[in-house]
Scaffold this motif. Sequence first.
Motif, short mmCIF file in Angstrom:
data_model
loop_
_atom_site.label_atom_id
_atom_site.label_comp_id
_atom_site.label_asym_id
_atom_site.label_seq_id
_atom_site.Cartn_x
_atom_site.Cartn_y
_atom_site.Cartn_z
N VAL A 92 26.76 36.87 46.08
CA VAL A 92 27.09 35.45 45.98
C VAL A 92 25.91 34.76 45.28
CG1 VAL A 92 27.66 33.36 47.26
CG2 VAL A 92 28.46 35.58 48.08
N VAL A 93 26.21 34.02 44.21
CA VAL A 93 25.17 33.38 43.40
C VAL A 93 25.40 31.88 43.40
CG1 VAL A 93 24.18 33.18 41.09
CG2 VAL A 93 24.93 35.42 41.95
N LYS A 94 24.39 31.15 43.81
CA LYS A 94 24.44 29.69 43.76
C LYS A 94 23.45 29.27 42.67
CE LYS A 94 24.89 25.85 46.92
NZ LYS A 94 26.31 25.69 47.13
N ASP A 95 23.96 29.07 41.47
CA ASP A 95 23.13 28.78 40.30
C ASP A 95 23.88 27.76 39.45
OD1 ASP A 95 22.00 28.78 37.72
OD2 ASP A 95 21.55 30.92 37.77
N GLN A 96 23.48 26.51 39.53
CA GLN A 96 24.20 25.44 38.84
C GLN A 96 24.22 25.62 37.33
OE1 GLN A 96 26.02 23.06 40.53
NE2 GLN A 96 26.89 22.71 38.50
N ALA A 97 23.15 26.16 36.75
CA ALA A 97 23.13 26.39 35.30
C ALA A 97 24.20 27.42 34.90
CB ALA A 97 21.74 26.86 34.85
N LYS A 98 24.37 28.46 35.69
CA LYS A 98 25.39 29.46 35.39
C LYS A 98 26.79 28.90 35.64
CE LYS A 98 26.32 33.72 34.12
NZ LYS A 98 25.98 34.22 32.78
N VAL A 99 26.95 28.09 36.68
CA VAL A 99 28.23 27.41 36.94
C VAL A 99 28.59 26.56 35.72
CG1 VAL A 99 29.36 25.60 38.32
CG2 VAL A 99 28.09 27.44 39.46
N ASP A 100 27.64 25.79 35.23
CA ASP A 100 27.88 24.94 34.05
C ASP A 100 28.25 25.78 32.83
OD1 ASP A 100 27.18 22.77 35.63
OD2 ASP A 100 25.18 22.55 34.77
N VAL A 134 31.05 25.21 45.31
CA VAL A 134 31.32 26.12 44.20
C VAL A 134 30.16 27.10 44.06
CG1 VAL A 134 31.61 26.31 41.69
CG2 VAL A 134 32.74 24.45 42.94
N VAL A 135 30.50 28.39 44.11
CA VAL A 135 29.52 29.46 43.89
C VAL A 135 30.15 30.49 42.97
CG1 VAL A 135 28.29 29.15 46.08
CG2 VAL A 135 30.23 30.72 45.97
N LEU A 136 29.33 31.40 42.52
CA LEU A 136 29.79 32.50 41.67
C LEU A 136 29.65 33.82 42.40
CD1 LEU A 136 27.98 31.31 38.45
CD2 LEU A 136 30.46 31.41 38.75
N LEU A 137 30.54 34.73 42.06
CA LEU A 137 30.39 36.11 42.49
C LEU A 137 29.90 36.89 41.28
CD1 LEU A 137 33.64 36.80 44.53
CD2 LEU A 137 31.38 36.14 45.38
N ARG A 138 28.79 37.58 41.45
CA ARG A 138 28.28 38.48 40.40
C ARG A 138 28.58 39.89 40.89
NH1 ARG A 138 22.57 37.36 38.80
NH2 ARG A 138 22.20 37.70 41.00
N ILE A 139 29.44 40.59 40.16
CA ILE A 139 29.83 41.93 40.56
C ILE A 139 29.23 42.93 39.58
CG2 ILE A 139 31.75 43.52 40.97
CD1 ILE A 139 33.33 41.08 41.98
N VAL A 146 39.15 26.50 35.18
CA VAL A 146 38.52 26.53 36.50
C VAL A 146 38.79 25.23 37.26
CG1 VAL A 146 36.32 26.81 37.71
CG2 VAL A 146 36.74 28.04 35.58
N GLN A 147 38.91 24.14 36.55
CA GLN A 147 39.09 22.81 37.16
C GLN A 147 40.28 22.78 38.12
OE1 GLN A 147 36.98 20.10 36.48
NE2 GLN A 147 38.04 19.02 38.12
N GLN A 148 41.37 23.47 37.79
CA GLN A 148 42.55 23.44 38.65
C GLN A 148 42.27 24.02 40.03
OE1 GLN A 148 45.86 25.91 37.40
NE2 GLN A 148 44.47 27.31 36.33
N TRP A 149 41.33 24.95 40.13
CA TRP A 149 41.00 25.56 41.42
C TRP A 149 39.91 24.80 42.17
CZ3 TRP A 149 44.78 28.58 42.47
CH2 TRP A 149 45.42 29.27 41.45
N PHE A 150 39.16 23.99 41.44
CA PHE A 150 38.06 23.23 42.02
C PHE A 150 38.19 21.77 41.58
CE2 PHE A 150 36.72 27.60 41.47
CZ PHE A 150 36.28 27.92 42.74
N PRO A 151 39.15 21.03 42.17
CA PRO A 151 39.43 19.67 41.71
C PRO A 151 38.25 18.71 41.83
CG PRO A 151 40.67 20.19 43.71
CD PRO A 151 40.00 21.45 43.27
N PHE A 193 32.82 35.68 38.60
CA PHE A 193 34.00 34.98 39.13
C PHE A 193 33.54 33.75 39.90
CE2 PHE A 193 34.83 39.48 38.88
CZ PHE A 193 36.12 39.57 38.37
N TYR A 194 34.35 32.70 39.90
CA TYR A 194 34.12 31.52 40.74
C TYR A 194 34.78 31.72 42.09
CZ TYR A 194 32.42 28.51 36.99
OH TYR A 194 31.67 27.96 35.99
N THR A 195 34.20 31.12 43.12
CA THR A 195 34.83 31.06 44.43
C THR A 195 34.20 29.91 45.22
OG1 THR A 195 35.60 32.36 46.31
CG2 THR A 195 33.30 32.67 45.63
#
Length: 137
Positions: A93-101, A121-126, A108-113, A54-56
């Motif tokens: 909480v994962v800060k990984d630009q390759a995974k974000v890309d 922008v970070v990811l949640l890995r559950i 996703v763009q609507q939530w992160f203009p 998930f993005y957050t």
Amino acid sequence: METKEKLSPDEFNKIKQNIQDIKLALLTTQLPDGSLRSRPMLTRQLDPDGTMWFYTRENSDKVAQIRQHPAVALGFASAEKQVTVSTSGTAEVVKDQAKVDELWDENVQQWFPEGKNDPNVVLLRITTLAGECWSND
């Protein structure tokens, strides 16, 4: 505290079959006082091993809550499919630009203009540890 094993691939496949088309999940985290908080999240990816992505925003309350108490629950429901699924596991909480890309798209763009390169922008890995399905089948 006893460490729980993750769901087997077969167990997660049953859950995945039921939630693969349900993009909206309710993520429940624990607040510092022990109370619970749920909020909607857009599922980005379901891995074969039970990992969900998930993005957050890094500065969000949910990230602070997860860093303090990584145990979380996710709920999924579809009136159309007449199925409800509940899972629990641990969040990271994962800060990984390759995974974000990799996971980025116009939804996703609507939530992160500010776009996928926004440093917040970070990811949640559950990691899914347990789950149950209810359906009319």
